[in-house]
Design a protein around this motif. Structure first.
Motif, PDB file in Angstrom:
ATOM      1  N   LYS A  39      46.891  78.161  50.471  1.00 47.35           N
ATOM      2  CA  LYS A  39      45.642  78.410  51.202  1.00 47.35           C
ATOM      3  C   LYS A  39      44.912  77.087  51.417  1.00 47.35           C
ATOM      4  O   LYS A  39      44.346  76.852  52.486  1.00 47.35           O
ATOM      5  N   GLY A  40      44.918  76.233  50.414  1.00 51.43           N
ATOM      6  CA  GLY A  40      44.310  74.906  50.545  1.00 51.43           C
ATOM      7  C   GLY A  40      44.995  74.094  51.629  1.00 51.43           C
ATOM      8  O   GLY A  40      44.340  73.418  52.436  1.00 51.43           O
ATOM      9  N   TYR A  41      46.329  74.158  51.661  1.00 52.90           N
ATOM     10  CA  TYR A  41      47.093  73.461  52.696  1.00 52.90           C
ATOM     11  C   TYR A  41      46.705  73.979  54.080  1.00 52.90           C
ATOM     12  O   TYR A  41      46.442  73.218  55.002  1.00 52.90           O
ATOM     13  N   LYS A  42      46.658  75.300  54.212  1.00 48.45           N
ATOM     14  CA  LYS A  42      46.303  75.924  55.486  1.00 48.45           C
ATOM     15  C   LYS A  42      44.907  75.506  55.934  1.00 48.45           C
ATOM     16  O   LYS A  42      44.700  75.125  57.079  1.00 48.45           O
ATOM     17  N   ASP A  43      43.958  75.527  55.005  1.00 46.51           N
ATOM     18  CA  ASP A  43      42.581  75.150  55.342  1.00 46.51           C
ATOM     19  C   ASP A  43      42.485  73.687  55.765  1.00 46.51           C
ATOM     20  O   ASP A  43      41.811  73.354  56.740  1.00 46.51           O
ATOM     21  N   THR A  44      43.166  72.813  55.031  1.00 47.68           N
ATOM     22  CA  THR A  44      43.160  71.385  55.358  1.00 47.68           C
ATOM     23  C   THR A  44      43.786  71.136  56.726  1.00 47.68           C
ATOM     24  O   THR A  44      43.224  70.420  57.555  1.00 47.68           O
ATOM     25  N   LEU A  45      44.938  71.730  56.954  1.00 47.46           N
ATOM     26  CA  LEU A  45      45.640  71.536  58.226  1.00 47.46           C
ATOM     27  C   LEU A  45      44.814  72.087  59.384  1.00 47.46           C
ATOM     28  O   LEU A  45      44.685  71.441  60.432  1.00 47.46           O
ATOM     29  N   GLN A  46      44.225  73.240  59.188  1.00 44.20           N
ATOM     30  CA  GLN A  46      43.398  73.844  60.240  1.00 44.20           C
ATOM     31  C   GLN A  46      42.216  72.943  60.580  1.00 44.20           C
ATOM     32  O   GLN A  46      41.917  72.718  61.754  1.00 44.20           O
ATOM     33  N   THR A  47      41.565  72.401  59.575  1.00 47.36           N
ATOM     34  CA  THR A  47      40.435  71.492  59.790  1.00 47.36           C
ATOM     35  C   THR A  47      40.888  70.243  60.536  1.00 47.36           C
ATOM     36  O   THR A  47      40.242  69.806  61.488  1.00 47.36           O
ATOM     37  N   GLN A  48      42.018  69.656  60.115  1.00 47.59           N
ATOM     38  CA  GLN A  48      42.511  68.445  60.754  1.00 47.59           C
ATOM     39  C   GLN A  48      42.902  68.700  62.212  1.00 47.59           C
ATOM     40  O   GLN A  48      42.660  67.869  63.081  1.00 47.59           O
ATOM     41  N   ILE A  49      43.479  69.848  62.482  1.00 44.79           N
ATOM     42  CA  ILE A  49      43.866  70.185  63.852  1.00 44.79           C
ATOM     43  C   ILE A  49      42.631  70.347  64.725  1.00 44.79           C
ATOM     44  O   ILE A  49      42.565  69.824  65.844  1.00 44.79           O
ATOM     45  N   LEU A  50      41.628  71.058  64.223  1.00 48.94           N
ATOM     46  CA  LEU A  50      40.399  71.264  64.995  1.00 48.94           C
ATOM     47  C   LEU A  50      39.667  69.946  65.239  1.00 48.94           C
ATOM     48  O   LEU A  50      39.151  69.708  66.330  1.00 48.94           O
TER      49      LEU A  50
ATOM     50  N   GLU B  10      51.046  84.920  37.579  1.00 55.19           N
ATOM     51  CA  GLU B  10      50.320  83.656  37.390  1.00 55.19           C
ATOM     52  C   GLU B  10      50.820  82.584  38.364  1.00 55.19           C
ATOM     53  O   GLU B  10      50.022  81.886  38.987  1.00 55.19           O
ATOM     54  N   GLU B  11      52.132  82.470  38.494  1.00 56.47           N
ATOM     55  CA  GLU B  11      52.708  81.505  39.433  1.00 56.47           C
ATOM     56  C   GLU B  11      52.341  81.856  40.873  1.00 56.47           C
ATOM     57  O   GLU B  11      52.040  80.973  41.675  1.00 56.47           O
ATOM     58  N   ALA B  12      52.361  83.151  41.194  1.00 53.15           N
ATOM     59  CA  ALA B  12      52.032  83.593  42.551  1.00 53.15           C
ATOM     60  C   ALA B  12      50.585  83.251  42.897  1.00 53.15           C
ATOM     61  O   ALA B  12      50.293  82.820  44.015  1.00 53.15           O
ATOM     62  N   GLU B  13      49.684  83.418  41.931  1.00 56.92           N
ATOM     63  CA  GLU B  13      48.273  83.089  42.171  1.00 56.92           C
ATOM     64  C   GLU B  13      48.103  81.602  42.445  1.00 56.92           C
ATOM     65  O   GLU B  13      47.417  81.203  43.385  1.00 56.92           O
ATOM     66  N   SER B  14      48.748  80.777  41.644  1.00 59.07           N
ATOM     67  CA  SER B  14      48.687  79.325  41.833  1.00 59.07           C
ATOM     68  C   SER B  14      49.316  78.932  43.173  1.00 59.07           C
ATOM     69  O   SER B  14      48.785  78.100  43.907  1.00 59.07           O
ATOM     70  N   PHE B  15      50.447  79.530  43.481  1.00 56.34           N
ATOM     71  CA  PHE B  15      51.159  79.275  44.730  1.00 56.34           C
ATOM     72  C   PHE B  15      50.263  79.589  45.926  1.00 56.34           C
ATOM     73  O   PHE B  15      50.130  78.787  46.852  1.00 56.34           O
ATOM     74  N   MET B  16      49.639  80.760  45.904  1.00 50.14           N
ATOM     75  CA  MET B  16      48.775  81.171  47.004  1.00 50.14           C
ATOM     76  C   MET B  16      47.558  80.256  47.131  1.00 50.14           C
ATOM     77  O   MET B  16      47.164  79.898  48.244  1.00 50.14           O
ATOM     78  N   THR B  17      46.996  79.849  46.022  1.00 49.85           N
ATOM     79  CA  THR B  17      45.832  78.957  46.050  1.00 49.85           C
ATOM     80  C   THR B  17      46.183  77.633  46.706  1.00 49.85           C
ATOM     81  O   THR B  17      45.451  77.135  47.570  1.00 49.85           O
ATOM     82  N   GLU B  18      47.311  77.070  46.322  1.00 47.51           N
ATOM     83  CA  GLU B  18      47.732  75.780  46.886  1.00 47.51           C
ATOM     84  C   GLU B  18      48.041  75.898  48.376  1.00 47.51           C
ATOM     85  O   GLU B  18      47.669  75.029  49.169  1.00 47.51           O
TER      86      GLU B  18
ATOM     87  N   SER C 182      51.109  91.695  51.900  1.00 46.86           N
ATOM     88  CA  SER C 182      50.416  91.525  53.183  1.00 46.86           C
ATOM     89  C   SER C 182      49.681  90.186  53.243  1.00 46.86           C
ATOM     90  O   SER C 182      49.719  89.493  54.261  1.00 46.86           O
ATOM     91  N   LYS C 183      49.030  89.802  52.142  1.00 46.01           N
ATOM     92  CA  LYS C 183      48.318  88.510  52.094  1.00 46.01           C
ATOM     93  C   LYS C 183      49.293  87.345  52.199  1.00 46.01           C
ATOM     94  O   LYS C 183      49.030  86.371  52.889  1.00 46.01           O
ATOM     95  N   VAL C 184      50.415  87.458  51.495  1.00 38.91           N
ATOM     96  CA  VAL C 184      51.429  86.397  51.529  1.00 38.91           C
ATOM     97  C   VAL C 184      51.983  86.259  52.946  1.00 38.91           C
ATOM     98  O   VAL C 184      52.065  85.156  53.487  1.00 38.91           O
ATOM     99  N   ARG C 185      52.323  87.375  53.543  1.00 39.62           N
ATOM    100  CA  ARG C 185      52.886  87.366  54.904  1.00 39.62           C
ATOM    101  C   ARG C 185      51.886  86.792  55.909  1.00 39.62           C
ATOM    102  O   ARG C 185      52.249  85.998  56.780  1.00 39.62           O
ATOM    103  N   SER C 186      50.622  87.164  55.768  1.00 36.89           N
ATOM    104  CA  SER C 186      49.579  86.676  56.664  1.00 36.89           C
ATOM    105  C   SER C 186      49.407  85.158  56.537  1.00 36.89           C
ATOM    106  O   SER C 186      49.305  84.447  57.545  1.00 36.89           O
ATOM    107  N   LEU C 187      49.395  84.662  55.306  1.00 37.50           N
ATOM    108  CA  LEU C 187      49.270  83.224  55.071  1.00 37.50           C
ATOM    109  C   LEU C 187      50.473  82.480  55.641  1.00 37.50           C
ATOM    110  O   LEU C 187      50.329  81.459  56.321  1.00 37.50           O
ATOM    111  N   TYR C 188      51.656  83.003  55.393  1.00 43.71           N
ATOM    112  CA  TYR C 188      52.901  82.415  55.885  1.00 43.71           C
ATOM    113  C   TYR C 188      52.873  82.298  57.413  1.00 43.71           C
ATOM    114  O   TYR C 188      53.135  81.235  57.979  1.00 43.71           O
TER     115      TYR C 188
END
Length: 123
Positions: free
Chosen positions: A59-70, A49-57, A8-14
């Motif tokens: 999420k960072g992309y999403k946060d950065t893009l969201q900030t830049q868009i706003l 372990e890979e999934a945790e790293s993947f999600m962290t990266e 659910s978290k992966v799908r929501s982020l996607y």
């Protein structure tokens, strides 16, 4: 239950990333959407372990893009610069395959004549 919560978290982020891509210039949206789809598919069977790293990266992309868009609200999209520079430390963590993917992505995103011939919807 934990597996379904993770899915659910992966799908929501996607989905959130794809929504944010709607605010990008059309050629970057097309490139970004395809890259996100490929990466999420590629990591479907990743270890915990890979999934945790993947999600962290991502999420960072999403946060950065969201900030830049706003921050760019009301500005001409063609004049807005999206993305961030990667630090040498971050680059040194990449595998050779990831460096190759990053290089290909950089080449595609900086091409003067895009591979895509996309027309915006006239709504």
């Amino acid at each position: 239950m934990a597996a379904s919560a993770h899915v659910s978290k992966v799908r929501s982020l996607y989905k959130r990333i794809l929504v944010l891509h709607r605010f990008l210039p059309i050629e970057l949206k097309a490139l970004g959407d395809q890259y996100v789809k490929d990466e999420f598919r590629r990591h479907k069977g990743a270890s915990a372990e890979e999934a945790e790293s993947f999600m962290t990266e991502w999420k960072g992309y999403k946060d950065t893009l969201q900030t830049q868009i706003l921050e760019s609200a009301g500005e001409q999209l063609s004049s807005v610069k999206f993305g961030v520079n990667l630090s040498e430390g971050k680059l040194s963590d990449f595998h050779d395959e990831q460096i190759g993917q990053l290089y290909e992505l950089m080449l595609e995103s900086t091409k003067p004549n895009r591979q895509f011939d996309i027309q915006e919807d006239s709504k």
